[in-house]
Design a protein around this motif. Structure first.
Motif, mmCIF file in Angstrom:
data_model
loop_
_atom_site.group_PDB
_atom_site.id
_atom_site.type_symbol
_atom_site.label_atom_id
_atom_site.label_comp_id
_atom_site.label_asym_id
_atom_site.label_seq_id
_atom_site.Cartn_x
_atom_site.Cartn_y
_atom_site.Cartn_z
ATOM 1 N N SER A 151 2.716 1.123 -3.707
ATOM 2 C CA SER A 151 2.001 0.584 -4.867
ATOM 3 C C SER A 151 2.837 -0.418 -5.663
ATOM 4 O O SER A 151 2.548 -0.704 -6.815
ATOM 5 C CB SER A 151 1.514 1.701 -5.805
ATOM 6 N N LYS A 173 0.815 -1.215 0.000
ATOM 7 C CA LYS A 173 0.000 0.000 0.000
ATOM 8 C C LYS A 173 0.853 1.271 0.000
ATOM 9 O O LYS A 173 0.557 2.228 -0.710
ATOM 10 C CB LYS A 173 -0.955 0.008 1.188
ATOM 11 N N TYR A 211 -4.126 -5.342 -0.203
ATOM 12 C CA TYR A 211 -2.976 -4.543 0.214
ATOM 13 C C TYR A 211 -2.305 -5.202 1.407
ATOM 14 O O TYR A 211 -2.975 -5.751 2.294
ATOM 15 C CB TYR A 211 -3.412 -3.130 0.602
ATOM 16 N N LEU A 267 -3.388 0.799 -9.669
ATOM 17 C CA LEU A 267 -2.053 1.363 -9.496
ATOM 18 C C LEU A 267 -1.928 2.733 -10.138
ATOM 19 O O LEU A 267 -1.301 3.639 -9.592
ATOM 20 C CB LEU A 267 -0.992 0.432 -10.102
#
Length: 178
Positions: free
Chosen positions: A51, A48, A124, A176
């Motif tokens: 990314s 997270k 994530y 993303l």
């Protein structure tokens, strides 16, 4: 290895038509599966904070694309499960993690070696997955890579599973955004 092959032969994958309707069941065997359309999941674990994607090198023991990098954890949907259950199974099996999954989309992929109706999920995670690998028959190692790094490494000749690259492009467009 022989016990593992017998176990694979007992598990059945769903054979589907071009509209993703189940029409048959088939033993999980790379040679058989490349001849029919089957269901598979594509599960991305994204760091997270950066990314970056947790990519993994497939074990040399895998029937399909042994030793290649995959941008996601993939699994063939078994007769007794749906896409989400398959994605959860693969996450636990290949990383040891139990995380909430987000559905992204479905897509069809076809090449000379594979015909797949896939569903993409993502989650994530900010932590080290390398410490959690439970099954070295599945994964040799895990590396964090950005979308751009994956694209460059593939262009420079590093082998990635082609269906995981297609799924990565979907992830990049909607999640993303790199």
């Amino acid at each position: 290895m022989k016990d593992n092959q017998n176990e694979s032969e007992q598990k059945k994958a769903k054979v589907v038509d071009i509209y993703n309707h189940v029409i048959d069941l088939i033993s999980i065997d790379a040679n058989l599966l490349q001849k029919v359309i089957h269901q598979a999941t594509f599960l991305f674990v994204v760091e997270k904070s950066t990314s970056r994607v947790f990519c993994h090198k497939r074990s040399q023991q895998k029937q399909y694309q042994a030793g290649a990098f995959s941008t996601c954890f993939t699994g063939i949907v078994l007769e007794c499960e749906d896409y989400r259950q398959c994605a959860k199974r693969k996450l636990t099996q290949e990383t040891g993690l139990d995380l909430e999954l987000q559905y992204l989309n479905s897509f069809y992929y076809e090449s000379k070696k594979n015909k797949i109706w896939g569903q993409i999920f993502y989650t994530y995670y900010d932590g080290q997955i390398i410490n959690f690998i439970e099954d070295p028959k599945e994964v040799e190692g895990i590396e964090l890579m950005s979308y751009r790094e994956i694209v460059i490494r593939e262009q420079n000749g590093e082998t990635f599973t082609p269906e995981s690259i297609q799924a990565l492009h979907f992830l990049n467009k909607r999640v993303l955004r790199q």
